[in-house]
Design an enzyme around this catalytic site. Structure first.
Site, PDB file in Angstrom:
ATOM      1  CE  LYS A 242      -3.973   9.933 -24.769  1.00 56.62           C
ATOM      2  NZ  LYS A 242      -4.823   9.926 -23.563  1.00 56.62           N
TER       3      LYS A 242
ATOM      4  NE  ARG B  68     -11.989  14.186 -30.593  1.00 58.42           N
ATOM      5  CZ  ARG B  68     -11.464  13.903 -29.284  1.00 58.42           C
ATOM      6  NH1 ARG B  68     -10.564  13.913 -28.708  1.00 58.42           N
ATOM      7  NH2 ARG B  68     -12.757  13.763 -28.456  1.00 58.42           N
TER       8      ARG B  68
ATOM      9  CE1 TYR C 100      -3.934   1.959   0.442  1.00 61.59           C
ATOM     10  CE2 TYR C 100      -2.613   3.565   1.552  1.00 61.59           C
ATOM     11  CZ  TYR C 100      -3.712   3.347   0.878  1.00 61.59           C
ATOM     12  OH  TYR C 100      -4.700   4.219   0.823  1.00 61.59           O
TER      13      TYR C 100
ATOM     14  CG  ASP D  13      -1.643  17.432 -22.067  1.00 66.34           C
ATOM     15  OD1 ASP D  13      -0.956  16.422 -22.067  1.00 66.34           O
ATOM     16  OD2 ASP D  13      -2.823  17.550 -22.236  1.00 66.34           O
TER      17      ASP D  13
ATOM     18  CG  PHE E 253     -16.342  13.343 -27.025  1.00 64.26           C
ATOM     19  CD1 PHE E 253     -16.549  14.802 -26.610  1.00 64.26           C
ATOM     20  CD2 PHE E 253     -15.434  12.480 -27.115  1.00 64.26           C
ATOM     21  CE1 PHE E 253     -15.248  14.870 -25.675  1.00 64.26           C
ATOM     22  CE2 PHE E 253     -14.574  12.585 -26.089  1.00 64.26           C
ATOM     23  CZ  PHE E 253     -14.404  14.025 -25.400  1.00 64.26           C
TER      24      PHE E 253
ATOM     25  CG  PHE F 112      -7.433  17.150 -24.886  1.00 64.09           C
ATOM     26  CD1 PHE F 112      -7.438  16.497 -26.013  1.00 64.09           C
ATOM     27  CD2 PHE F 112      -7.774  16.287 -23.734  1.00 64.09           C
ATOM     28  CE1 PHE F 112      -7.822  15.300 -26.224  1.00 64.09           C
ATOM     29  CE2 PHE F 112      -8.166  15.014 -23.983  1.00 64.09           C
ATOM     30  CZ  PHE F 112      -8.276  14.501 -25.157  1.00 64.09           C
ATOM     31  CB  THR F 113     -12.226  16.786 -24.570  1.00 64.81           C
ATOM     32  OG1 THR F 113     -11.373  16.111 -24.513  1.00 64.81           O
ATOM     33  CG2 THR F 113     -12.615  17.144 -26.122  1.00 64.81           C
TER      34      THR F 113
HETATM   35  N1  F0G Z   1      -4.143  15.519 -22.969  1.00 61.41           N
HETATM   36  C1  F0G Z   1      -4.238  15.073 -24.095  1.00 61.41           C
HETATM   37  C2  F0G Z   1      -3.686  15.760 -25.060  1.00 61.41           C
HETATM   38  C3  F0G Z   1      -4.758  13.892 -24.421  1.00 61.41           C
HETATM   39  O1  F0G Z   1      -4.991  13.275 -25.662  1.00 61.41           O
HETATM   40  C4  F0G Z   1      -5.686  13.181 -23.341  1.00 61.41           C
HETATM   41  C5  F0G Z   1      -6.189  11.899 -23.937  1.00 61.41           C
HETATM   42  C6  F0G Z   1      -5.506  13.777 -21.955  1.00 61.41           C
HETATM   43  C7  F0G Z   1      -5.087  14.783 -21.793  1.00 61.41           C
HETATM   44  C8  F0G Z   1      -6.388  12.918 -20.865  1.00 61.41           C
HETATM   45  O2  F0G Z   1      -5.544  11.876 -20.497  1.00 61.41           O
HETATM   46  O3  F0G Z   1      -7.319   9.983 -20.999  1.00 61.41           O
HETATM   47  O4  F0G Z   1      -5.464   9.630 -19.613  1.00 61.41           O
HETATM   48  O5  F0G Z   1      -7.374  10.973 -18.870  1.00 61.41           O
HETATM   49  N2  F0G Z   1      -6.810  11.670 -24.865  1.00 61.41           N
HETATM   50  C9  F0G Z   1      -7.110  10.566 -25.456  1.00 61.41           C
HETATM   51  C10 F0G Z   1      -7.302  10.547 -26.847  1.00 61.41           C
HETATM   52  C11 F0G Z   1      -8.682  10.232 -24.569  1.00 61.41           C
HETATM   53  O6  F0G Z   1      -8.334   9.563 -27.387  1.00 61.41           O
HETATM   54  O7  F0G Z   1      -6.988  11.527 -27.320  1.00 61.41           O
HETATM   55  P1  F0G Z   1      -6.597  10.701 -19.914  1.00 61.41           P
END
Ligand code: F0G
Length: 464
Positions: free
Chosen positions: A265, A389, A79, A222, A456, A131-132
């Protein structure tokens, strides 16, 4: 190794051997027509078993190496104080140079923590395109994201090699308008996902650093695809071609004050992420907050074995042969699709090929959701799964509830790392060409269900 072949005629090939395989299932057009209707024309709602080549995302879809799998067996599932945490901490310090590490289960959890700690009501966060999840966490903390990316990024035909660059005049204007006290940090992504996987140049980042230093504004990075960005710097930025990707990655990180990472990624793992900072006071606060939402500060939502796989993945992500093949495969697909005269975002980005849905389906207005419709049509044609997108991803203005109309209306064919071969890329290109030739028959879509956040992922649609 690959350098030896630089001057000889040798076909490109994946720099690995395949030791284990996963069967994929073929379906018929008739089956897929029914499946896409049943899932409300949203590729996120398809079951993976119904997908032939899955280009939905490069997130968490990488094939881990034999070394990473071996690392999984070294999981220290204590832990507190897991050995794997210390290995991960060392990898983050070594390869990225950030001082303090807070592990999280994935990227958005790190975004949540940093947003809650640094943003107050009414703040402004400038950045190189939204980014979303990043933008949503900034908004939930009371902030407003302001896009200060160069105009070229919003034009899919513009071939600027660094469309992830910040427009320094736009940034200066935001600083003049709101003042330092309302800007907790500048948000810089390497590479810029929503622009088509476009990199920021080292030169631009240095200029942003200089400007922000003058105003005492931190940069939060990021770093989800930092190795891919570094590779593009090596390939296209004058004076950088002889450097190791590893050095460039470190320099990028050194120009920033902290980072959020979706390790799913670049870093070649199926789950994981972190927040990394250089400021001790901020670290103490983040380390305290992670306990509330993720878990103790030496695991933050990850199993020990996941942290070990990540520490190894970080090392593999900056390997020259790996990164050249990874970005090279994306470029291979991009060039094939371009060669058929199909409009895509140019130049080809680092993690996927982005189809220009507006230009492919000029008979649909943006309200008829052309990218959503195109992604559905590609699935029906071949079982290749892509992602919208465009207007659906852009969502609504949180204040007014009005629909946001993004300039880019794209379908992303995202390539998982080390998963598919060149033959798979050929099949994808053939399918896209087929859809292109029959594009006039593609009908628009309308919402039948729209959730409140990140719509989305879960919206459902029907044919107009
Ligand atoms: N920042 C970027 C540039 C991303 O592409 C993503 C995730 C995140 C942050 C968030 O990270 O998913 O680990 O919580 N992108 C995925 C995509 C979902 O399909 O582009 P996460």
């Amino acid at each position: 190794m690959a350098q030896d072949n630089a001057n000889r005629k040798r076909s490109w090939a994946e720099p690995y051997k395949i030791k284990m395989v996963e069967q994929v299932r073929m379906t018929t057009v008739e089956e897929r027509e029914k499946l896409i209707r049943d899932t409300g024309f949203n590729t996120f709602l398809l079951r993976s078993r119904d997908v032939y080549i899955d280009l939905l995302t490069d997130s968490g879809t990488s094939a881990m190496s034999d070394r990473q799998w071996a690392g999984m067996m070294l999981g220290d599932e204590a832990y507190a104080g897991s050995e794997n945490f210390y290995n991960l901490e060392e990898a983050v310090q070594n390869y990225y140079g950030y001082k303090y590490l807070v592990p999280t289960h994935q990227g958005r959890a790190a975004e949540h923590i940093i947003s809650q700690l640094m943003i107050k009501e009414g703040d402004i966060i400038p950045g190189n395109m939204y980014f979303t999840t990043t933008k949503l966490h900034q908004e939930l903390a009371g902030g407003t994201f302001v896009d200060v990316i160069i105009d070229e990024a919003h034009d899919s035909d513009n071939e600027h090699p660094f469309k992830g660059n910040i427009d320094l005049d736009k940034l200066k204007q935001v600083i003049d308008q709101y003042g330092r006290d309302r800007i907790p940090y500048i948000s810089i992504a390497t590479t810029v996902n929503m622009a088509g996987g476009q990199p920021i140049s080292l030169d631009n980042l240095k200029q942003v650093r200089e400007l922000t230093r003058k105003h005492d504004i931190p940069i939060i990075h990021d770093m989800t695809r930092v190795a891919e960005n570094a590779y593009m710097i090596k390939k296209h930025e004058p004076g950088q071609e002889k450097r190791d990707v590893r050095d460039i990655v470190k320099e990028i990180c050194n120009l920033t004050d902290g980072a959020t990472m979706s390790a799913k990624k670049d870093a070649l793992v199926n789950i994981g992420g972190f927040l990394a900072v250089n400021d001790q006071e901020l670290f103490d606060k983040a380390r305290n907050m992670v306990v509330i939402y993720e878990g103790l500060h030496t695991y933050g939502g990850m199993a020990g074995r996941d942290m070990e796989a990540l520490a190894i993945g970080i090392r593999e992500s900056v390997d020259e042969d790996h990164i050249r093949a990874r970005v090279g495969q994306v470029e291979y697909l991009g060039k094939k699709i371009l060669g058929a005269g199909i409009p895509i975002v140019k130049p080809v980005g680092t993690h996927g090929v982005f189809l220009n849905a507006r230009r492919i389906l000029p008979h649909l207005s943006q309200d008829e959701l052309p990218a959503q419709a195109l992604a559905a049509a590609i699935y029906v044609d071949s079982g290749v799964r892509a992602m919208e997108r465009g207007i659906v991803s852009a969502g609504r203005d949180p204040q007014t509830g009005d629909q946001i109309y993004p300039k880019l209306e794209l379908v992303r064919l995202t390539i998982p790392r080390r998963v598919y071969t060149q033959a798979h890329m050929d099949v994808v290109a053939e399918s896209i060409e087929e859809v292109w030739l029959n594009r006039e028959n593609i009908r628009g879509l309308k919402f039948v269900y729209e959730p409140e956040y990140l719509r989305f992922f879960q919206s459902r649609f029907d044919l107009i």
